[in-house]
Design an enzyme around this catalytic site. Sequence first.
Site, PDB file in Angstrom:
ATOM      1  N   HIS A   1      -4.846  -0.975  -5.497  1.00 27.73           N
ATOM      2  CA  HIS A   1      -5.429   0.093  -4.694  1.00 27.73           C
ATOM      3  C   HIS A   1      -6.192   1.023  -5.617  1.00 27.73           C
ATOM      4  CE1 HIS A   1      -2.204  -1.501  -2.148  1.00 27.73           C
ATOM      5  NE2 HIS A   1      -3.090  -1.301  -1.189  1.00 27.73           N
TER       6      HIS A   1
ATOM      7  N   HIS B   1      -8.382  -1.070  -0.808  1.00 31.13           N
ATOM      8  CA  HIS B   1      -7.406  -2.133  -1.074  1.00 31.13           C
ATOM      9  C   HIS B   1      -8.204  -3.315  -1.601  1.00 31.13           C
ATOM     10  CE1 HIS B   1      -4.669  -0.526   2.219  1.00 31.13           C
ATOM     11  NE2 HIS B   1      -5.831  -0.152   2.687  1.00 31.13           N
TER      12      HIS B   1
ATOM     13  N   ASP C   1      -2.328  -7.562  -5.763  1.00 27.91           N
ATOM     14  CA  ASP C   1      -2.776  -6.402  -5.013  1.00 27.91           C
ATOM     15  C   ASP C   1      -3.226  -5.277  -5.940  1.00 27.91           C
ATOM     16  OD1 ASP C   1      -3.237  -5.097  -2.689  1.00 27.91           O
ATOM     17  OD2 ASP C   1      -1.132  -4.835  -2.128  1.00 27.91           O
TER      18      ASP C   1
ATOM     19  N   GLN D   1       1.169 -10.975  -3.442  1.00 28.45           N
ATOM     20  CA  GLN D   1      -0.245 -10.592  -3.433  1.00 28.45           C
ATOM     21  C   GLN D   1      -0.636 -10.094  -4.812  1.00 28.45           C
ATOM     22  OE1 GLN D   1      -0.068  -7.572  -0.260  1.00 28.45           O
ATOM     23  NE2 GLN D   1      -1.719  -8.710   0.715  1.00 28.45           N
TER      24      GLN D   1
ATOM     25  N   ARG E   1       6.239 -11.463   5.563  1.00 26.40           N
ATOM     26  CA  ARG E   1       5.632 -11.332   6.883  1.00 26.40           C
ATOM     27  C   ARG E   1       6.169 -12.420   7.793  1.00 26.40           C
ATOM     28  NH1 ARG E   1      -0.683 -10.197   5.185  1.00 26.40           N
ATOM     29  NH2 ARG E   1      -0.217  -8.421   3.837  1.00 26.40           N
TER      30      ARG E   1
ATOM     31  N   LYS F   1     -15.372  -3.984   4.889  1.00 24.98           N
ATOM     32  CA  LYS F   1     -14.819  -4.813   3.809  1.00 24.98           C
ATOM     33  C   LYS F   1     -15.767  -5.931   3.414  1.00 24.98           C
ATOM     34  CE  LYS F   1     -12.526  -8.014   6.950  1.00 24.98           C
ATOM     35  NZ  LYS F   1     -11.414  -8.907   7.198  1.00 24.98           N
TER      36      LYS F   1
ATOM     37  N   CYS G   1       0.794  -1.238   0.000  1.00 22.46           N
ATOM     38  CA  CYS G   1       0.000   0.000   0.000  1.00 22.46           C
ATOM     39  C   CYS G   1       0.827   1.289   0.000  1.00 22.46           C
ATOM     40  CB  CYS G   1      -0.978   0.033   1.166  1.00 22.46           C
ATOM     41  SG  CYS G   1      -1.401  -1.554   1.867  1.00 22.46           S
TER      42      CYS G   1
HETATM   43 ZN   LIG Z   1      -3.214  -2.275   0.561  1.00 24.21          ZN
END
Ligand SMILES: [Zn+2]
Length: 500
Positions: free
Chosen positions: A249, A375, A247, A245, A227, A329, A198
Site C-alpha cells: 500500500h 493498493h 501486497d 498476496q 477467502r 485501476k 489493507c
Molecule cells: Zn489493499
Amino acid sequence: YKEHKRDDLKELCDDQPYKLELIDEIPESDILSTYSHGNFTDLCQGPHVESTGKIPSFKLMSVAGAYWRGKETRPMLQRIYGTAFESQKALDEFLARIEQAEKRDHRRLGRQLGLYSVHEEIGQGLVVWHTKGARIRTVIENYWREQHYKHGYELVYSPHIGRSGLWKTSGHLDFYQESMFSAIDVDGQDYYMKPMNCPFHIMVYRSDLRSYRDLPMRLAELGTVYRYERSGVLHGLMRVRGFTQDDAHIFCRPDQVEEEILGVLDLTFQMLDAFGFDDFNISLSTRPEKYVGDPADWDYATQSLRQALEIRELNYDIDDGGGAFYGPKIDIKINDAIGRSWQCTTVQFDFNLPEQFELTYQGADGMQHRPYMVHRAILGSIERFLGVLIEHYGGSFPFWLAPVQAVVIPIADRHVSYADSVKKQLQSHGFRVEIDSRNERMNLKIREAQLQKIPYMMVVGDREATQGTASVRGRDDTNLGPLPTSEVLQILIDEPNYTT
Ligand SMILES: [Zn+2]
Ligand SMILES: [Zn+2]
C-alpha cells in the site's frame, strides 16, 4: 422445427419427467417449440443444424455424471461433452492446445515434481508446500523482498485475524462478508481471518502523526489471506481458500502520484521479465456509475494512471466504467507459453479507506490533508503465480528458480565419494545440488532426473574421478561431455540469476 400447444406437448413428453418439469416452468406467454432430427425430438428454442453432416468437424470429448439442474439433491444424469469447429484444422488446433494444457497441468506436475499437495484432512483449497515447492517459493520471496527494499518499500508483518470493528470500519463486513470465513469467538469478541491486508497497513500508517515529508510511504507484505470460495470452483493452486498476496500500500501526496505509478510499473515489468514473461494485456478501468469520493480526485488519479502508461509507451485497453466503486485501476494480465492469459498485477487507487479510517498528513501549509492511497500487487497471489509458472514452463523451471539445479550421478558405489566432492564444490558456491547415490543403473537415474526436470546432470565414473571432471548433460538431452569441475562450476555461474 415445430410449435406446440402446451397440452399437446406434455402428452408428447408424458414419459419424460425432466422435460415435463421444464415445460411447467416455461411462462404461459412463451412459444413452446421442438426440433426434430429423424426420430429424435428435442424440447428446444433452436435453431439446430439440419443434420450432423452440416458440421464440418466435431468430436465427442468426454462423459461425466452431472446432477439434474446442478443440484446435489436431484438425480445424477450422464452428460456428454462435445465440441464443434468450422474446419478440421481448427478442431485439430483446439485439440493440440488441450493436450498441451493437460501435459502442463500444474496439479499433475505439482505431484510429479513434489511441489505441493492439498488434503481433505486439512481442508479444501488449503495448500501445503513440500520441500521442492518451498525452495522455489523461497527463491521467489527472497527476490521479491530484495527488489522491494531496493525500490524504496518498507516491509511489514501483520496478524492473520483481526476484530470485527476493524472490518466494520473497512467496509469488509458490509460489502465482502460472503467471501470471508465465519467469525471466531475470542473472549466474547468476534474476530475474522483477514481477506485482505489493507486495514493492517492502514493501522501502521495511523500509528503516528504523518507529515508531508514522510510521504510517500510504501508498506509491503507477503500477506497470507483467507477467502471463502465455493468448493466447486476450487482448482489446484489457481483457485484456493488461503493464499499469499505480494501486497503493498502506497500512501502519498497528490504531487507524488504519477511518479509512484511509474515506479510500480517499472518494478512490475522488471519482475515479470525476470520470471520470463514478455507478453501482456494491460487495461485501465475508469469510474463506474456508483462510486465514492470526489470526482476531481477520480479524474486526477485516472489521468495519472493513463499518463504513466503513455510515458512508458505501453499499449492498453480502456474499460470504461469498469473500476471498483472506490477508485480507478490498472490490471495487467500475462500471456503464457501456450497463449493463455492470467490476471496478476493490479494497481488500484482507493478513495474509500483513507476516508473511513480518517487518514491524514500535515502539509507544508500546516493543515491536515488526506493522503492518496494505492493498493498494488505484482504477482497477485504467490500460489496462483506459481501455478502459472509451472504451466508456463511445463515444470522445466529456469535455472535460477529450479528447486534442484544439478544432480551428481555416480556410476557405481566406488564413485560416490568423488561425486560427493563435486557436489560440495558446487554447493559451496550457493547452488542447489543433489547426489543420486542409489544402487540403480545410471540410465535409470538419468531418466528420473530428466522427469524431475533438473537442469543439469553430472555423471561421474572412473575416468571422471581420475581426471577431476564430470560429464555434463542437460535436461533437454544436450551432452556437453566430460569437463573439468572448474568449467562445470563456470557453466552454473554463467546461468542467468536474478537473486544475489
Ligand atoms: Zn489493499
Ligand atoms: Zn436443442
